[in-house]
Every structure is written in C-alpha cells, then in structure tokens.
Design a protein around this motif. Structure first.
Motif, PDB file in Angstrom:
ATOM      1  N   THR A   3       0.843  -1.196   0.000  1.00 30.11           N
ATOM      2  CA  THR A   3       0.000   0.000   0.000  1.00 30.11           C
ATOM      3  C   THR A   3       0.877   1.246   0.000  1.00 30.11           C
ATOM      4  OG1 THR A   3      -0.076   0.000   2.413  1.00 30.11           O
ATOM      5  CG2 THR A   3      -1.795  -1.239   1.235  1.00 30.11           C
ATOM      6  N   LYS A   5       0.741   3.751   1.923  1.00 28.74           N
ATOM      7  CA  LYS A   5       1.087   4.141   3.283  1.00 28.74           C
ATOM      8  C   LYS A   5       2.289   3.360   3.788  1.00 28.74           C
ATOM      9  CE  LYS A   5      -0.982   4.735   7.850  1.00 28.74           C
ATOM     10  NZ  LYS A   5      -2.223   4.580   8.658  1.00 28.74           N
ATOM     11  N   SER A   6       2.311   2.046   3.542  1.00 27.63           N
ATOM     12  CA  SER A   6       3.463   1.244   3.981  1.00 27.63           C
ATOM     13  C   SER A   6       4.718   1.609   3.194  1.00 27.63           C
ATOM     14  CB  SER A   6       3.140  -0.238   3.807  1.00 27.63           C
ATOM     15  OG  SER A   6       2.919  -0.546   2.437  1.00 27.63           O
ATOM     16  N   VAL A   8       5.501   4.627   1.999  1.00 22.32           N
ATOM     17  CA  VAL A   8       6.012   5.887   2.538  1.00 22.32           C
ATOM     18  C   VAL A   8       6.661   5.660   3.895  1.00 22.32           C
ATOM     19  CG1 VAL A   8       5.351   8.176   3.336  1.00 22.32           C
ATOM     20  CG2 VAL A   8       4.373   7.277   1.237  1.00 22.32           C
ATOM     21  N   SER A   9       6.056   4.777   4.718  1.00 11.71           N
ATOM     22  CA  SER A   9       6.644   4.481   6.025  1.00 11.71           C
ATOM     23  C   SER A   9       8.006   3.812   5.881  1.00 11.71           C
ATOM     24  CB  SER A   9       5.691   3.585   6.813  1.00 11.71           C
ATOM     25  OG  SER A   9       6.260   3.224   8.058  1.00 11.71           O
ATOM     26  N   ALA A  10       8.116   2.866   4.957  1.00  9.32           N
ATOM     27  CA  ALA A  10       9.412   2.217   4.739  1.00  9.32           C
ATOM     28  C   ALA A  10      10.428   3.191   4.147  1.00  9.32           C
ATOM     29  CB  ALA A  10       9.226   1.017   3.805  1.00  9.32           C
ATOM     30  N   TYR A  12      10.566   6.319   4.839  1.00  8.63           N
ATOM     31  CA  TYR A  12      11.016   7.133   5.978  1.00  8.63           C
ATOM     32  C   TYR A  12      12.014   6.365   6.840  1.00  8.63           C
ATOM     33  CZ  TYR A  12      10.833   9.468  10.503  1.00  8.63           C
ATOM     34  OH  TYR A  12      11.173  10.075  11.686  1.00  8.63           O
ATOM     35  N   ASP A  13      11.762   5.083   7.060  1.00  7.76           N
ATOM     36  CA  ASP A  13      12.647   4.297   7.927  1.00  7.76           C
ATOM     37  C   ASP A  13      14.000   4.029   7.282  1.00  7.76           C
ATOM     38  OD1 ASP A  13      10.634   4.211   9.807  1.00  7.76           O
ATOM     39  OD2 ASP A  13       9.813   2.304   9.071  1.00  7.76           O
ATOM     40  N   HIS A  14      14.051   3.881   5.957  1.00 10.17           N
ATOM     41  CA  HIS A  14      15.290   3.497   5.270  1.00 10.17           C
ATOM     42  C   HIS A  14      15.667   4.535   4.209  1.00 10.17           C
ATOM     43  CE1 HIS A  14      14.729  -0.401   7.204  1.00 10.17           C
ATOM     44  NE2 HIS A  14      13.500  -0.450   6.702  1.00 10.17           N
ATOM     45  N   TRP A  15      15.511   5.801   4.557  1.00 10.65           N
ATOM     46  CA  TRP A  15      15.780   6.851   3.566  1.00 10.65           C
ATOM     47  C   TRP A  15      17.239   6.854   3.118  1.00 10.65           C
ATOM     48  CZ3 TRP A  15      13.729   9.934   0.134  1.00 10.65           C
ATOM     49  CH2 TRP A  15      14.463  10.998  -0.350  1.00 10.65           C
ATOM     50  N   HIS A  58      12.333  -5.861   4.230  1.00 10.95           N
ATOM     51  CA  HIS A  58      11.407  -4.744   4.428  1.00 10.95           C
ATOM     52  C   HIS A  58      11.288  -3.895   3.163  1.00 10.95           C
ATOM     53  CE1 HIS A  58      10.017  -1.247   7.245  1.00 10.95           C
ATOM     54  NE2 HIS A  58       9.047  -1.728   6.505  1.00 10.95           N
ATOM     55  N   ALA A  62       7.808  -3.671   1.020  1.00 11.17           N
ATOM     56  CA  ALA A  62       7.181  -2.356   0.842  1.00 11.17           C
ATOM     57  C   ALA A  62       7.148  -1.920  -0.612  1.00 11.17           C
ATOM     58  CB  ALA A  62       7.928  -1.310   1.669  1.00 11.17           C
TER      59      ALA A  62
END
Length: 414
Positions: A3, A5-6, A8-10, A12-15, A58, A62
């Motif tokens: 999705t 949302k997931s 974008v979250s991933a 952010y976590d692994h930029w 991950h 994602a």
C-alpha cells in the motif's frame, strides 16, 4: 503489492539506503542482493547480518525494491526513484522532444478555452483551464529538473581525470548541447520560428480574455480566481524559460568552445608535426615563410635607472640606532592589591541600600588603586546576590589618578 502508506513508512525508515541506491542506479540498472546488503552494512556498521537481511526484506515487501521477473536481481520502484531524484536534485536530463510536445499541446488547450468562452460552456472552460495549468506545471518541473541536470553534468565532466582525452571527457556535454540546448534555444526563439513564447503568449491572452468575460457575466469569484492564477503561471513560465535557457547556455557553452578550440589546435599541431617528421624541420619551416614575429631579432639586456637607484641606496645603507629603555629595578614594580572579597561582600550587604556603588567603594577602600576599584565595581554589579539598578543621571567620581563619569549603579536587596 504494498500500500502507499506502507511504502512511505518504509521510505522514511530506510531513507539513507534508498538515497544511496538511487545514486547507484545511474551506474547499475539493477542490484543483486549482495549489493543492497553492502550498502546497508556501509550505512549501519553496527547492524548484524540478520538485521541487514531484515532491512532487505522490508524494502522488498514495501515495494521499494522490485524483483526482476527473470533472475535474482532487484531494481528500484520507478515512482520511488523519480521521487528521490526530485528531492535530491539528481535529475536526469529530459528530452527536448517531450518539452516540445507539451508546448504544442498548449495550442490545443488554448483553442478549447476560446471555444468555451465563445459558447459559454463553463465545463469546457474549466477543463481547458485545468489542462493548461497541468501543462504549465509539467513544463516548469521539467525546466527546473533540466537545469539541475545540466549543472550536474557539467560538474561531472569537470571532475574527470585531466589526462583523459578532452573529446571523451566532454562527450556528455556535447551531446547535451546538441540534443537539448540547441533545440531548446530554437524553440524559445522570440522570432516567428519559435513556439515557446508564441504559444504561451496566446494562452495568456486567452486566459485574460476569459477572466474579463466572466467578470462581465458575473461569474463566481472562485472561477475567475482560478483562471487568474493560471494566467499568472503562464507569465512566470515565460520568465523561467528565459532563465533556464540562459543558465544552461552559460554552463555548457564555455566547455563546448574549449572542446572546439582544442580540436582545431590539436589538428593543426598534428599536421605540422607530421610534416616535420616526413620532410624535416628546415624544409617544413623555411626561414622565408616564417611569420614576422618568428624572425630572429637581436636583443640587448640593460639595467634600468630604478635598479641602479636601489643598488646605490643599498650600498650606502646604514642601520638606524634605536635606543631601548633600561630595565626597571625590582623595587619599581607596581604592588598588587590584595582584597578580601568575602569581607567586602559582607560589608556591602550590611550597608544596603547603596545609592552609588563606585562612590561607596572609593570611600571605604581608598587604599586600592583605580584598576582594582573598577574591576570590583564591574564584578559586584554582575552578581546575583542583590539587585543592581542603573541610574538615568550621569555623575562623576574622582578616584586616585582618574575621574570617572558614568551612570552609577545602585545596590539593593534582591
């Protein structure tokens, strides 16, 4: 498929990892698992192998990394790659044909806008205005990205090794100038052959006319405001086009001229050296055919009058005698003041309130020199044990050797 949302979250976590992979994607279209794990290990040295494998899973789950259909390699999601390059200003140089097609599409949208105004078709008018706004946004985005891509291309060419052949070193520069800057300059020509300014000017006039017609008809304010914003965007796009073209030309033209001059000079030198090798120096360059500035001329070296003057002054130089002061006697050193600051603080606290601190110090400690009195004054007004209030009226206090004019501080209990 993951999705948004997931994703974008991933992201952010692994930029850091994704940004590094986006830079490597210029040289490697796909990545093996070992390459991704090496990037993760480089950015997080303290991570264990299990944590590195978890980061890889991950990114794959994602949908940031997509597995190739045939093989075990991965590639970055196209939308993620474009998003990261847009934020980090690592654009690829666009195609002038794409820019030309978008500019030509402005003509069709302008025609439909005029038809909507003449036929009073508000839906067609709104759709045409939205189409123009979208075209203006895409052209502005491409121009801004192309400007940064040109700068990156020039910096990359300058950073190459100097011993590399200059034609190979500036190959990308020449391709960019021939395939992008030159067609873009022809497209943005202000004459009849140019399409950029002419189409934008037609769209701008059509939008202004639509705003006037809607104002006369008494249309909604939001509709007129939307058209006015699109017209402003057209004006701004014309300015941006001129600025980007000038910036790109100023960046690439010096490099292109350097390559051309180097090629002409290299060809002339190579031809001359080949002729000298085959025919010899005397037959290749006879004295009668040499240019005037190459003829041998007698030269004489003489010393100017300024040099003779300097030499004569140097010969007659005599050092100037400088008298140094005699060493002072040991007893002539100024005596140091010993101050019991605890007793002074207790005495000041007992005498509160004090209207003029410097006058009080001069009256109670007349044996101290002026530097010590001034030092104690500045230290006491800066303490937090009491409150120092500065007066608005200047006064003079006569010390041992100097008279001080100041706005005195009064000391009161906190």
């Amino acid at each position: 498929m993951a999705t948004p949302k997931s994703l974008v979250s991933a992201l952010y976590d692994h930029w850091d990892t994704v940004e590094w992979l986006a830079q490597l994607s210029r040289e490697m279209p796909s990545f093996e698992a070992e390459h991704v794990l090496a990037v993760v290990a480089r950015l997080a040295p303290a991570a264990s192998p299990d944590q590195q494998q978890q980061t890889l899973r991950h990114l794959v789950n994602a949908d940031i990394l997509q597995a190739q259909p045939r093989g075990q390699s991965y590639q970055l999601n196209t939308y993620v790659l474009e998003f990261v390059r847009g934020l980090t200003r690592e654009h690829e140089l666009g195609l002038s044909a794409v820019l030309g097609s978008r500019i030509n599409a402005i003509t069709d949208a302008t025609r439909k806008l005029n038809e909507g105004v003449q036929g009073r078709d508000m839906d067609l008018l709104r759709q045409s205005a939205n189409k123009l706004s979208e075209l203006f946004r895409q052209i502005s985005q491409q121009l801004d990205g192309d400007r940064h891509a040109i700068l990156e291309l020039a910096e990359r060419a300058k950073a190459q090794q100097t011993d590399m052949p200059i034609a190979r070193r500036y190959r990308e520069v020449l391709d960019a100038y021939d395939n992008y800057v030159a067609p873009m300059a022809a497209m943005m020509d202000s004459g009849p052959g140019g399409t950029f300014y002419r189409h934008l000017e037609q769209a701008e006039h059509a939008l202004d006319n639509a705003v006037d017609v809607l104002t006369v008809q008494g249309a909604l304010y939001t509709q007129r405001l939307a058209l006015r914003h699109v017209a402003y965007h057209a004006k701004e796009l014309r300015r941006l086009g001129r600025e980007v073209l000038k910036h790109c030309s100023d960046t690439l033209l010096p490099l292109r001229e350097e390559v051309r001059q180097h090629n002409v000079l290299s060809a002339a030198i190579s031809a001359l050296l080949g002729r000298v090798r085959k025919r010899g120096l005397n037959r290749s360059l006879p004295v009668s055919e040499l240019p005037l500035w190459r003829r041998e001329m007698s030269r004489s070296v003489s010393v100017g009058a300024e040099v003779l003057t300097i030499m004569s002054e140097a010969r007659a130089y005599a050092p100037v005698l400088v008298g140094f002061p005699e060493e002072r006697a040991a007893g002539a050193m100024p005596a140091l003041d010993l101050v019991d600051e605890q007793a002074l603080t207790a005495s000041l606290r007992a005498a509160m309130p004090v209207a003029n601190l410097l006058d009080w110090l001069r009256a109670h400690y007349p044996h101290l020199n002026d530097a010590t009195l001034l030092r104690l004054y500045h230290e006491l007004i800066a303490r937090d044990d009491w409150q120092a209030v500065q007066s608005g009226v200047a006064s003079s206090v006569t010390l041992n050797t100097v008279r001080v004019t100041l706005y005195p501080h009064a000391i009161e209990a906190a």
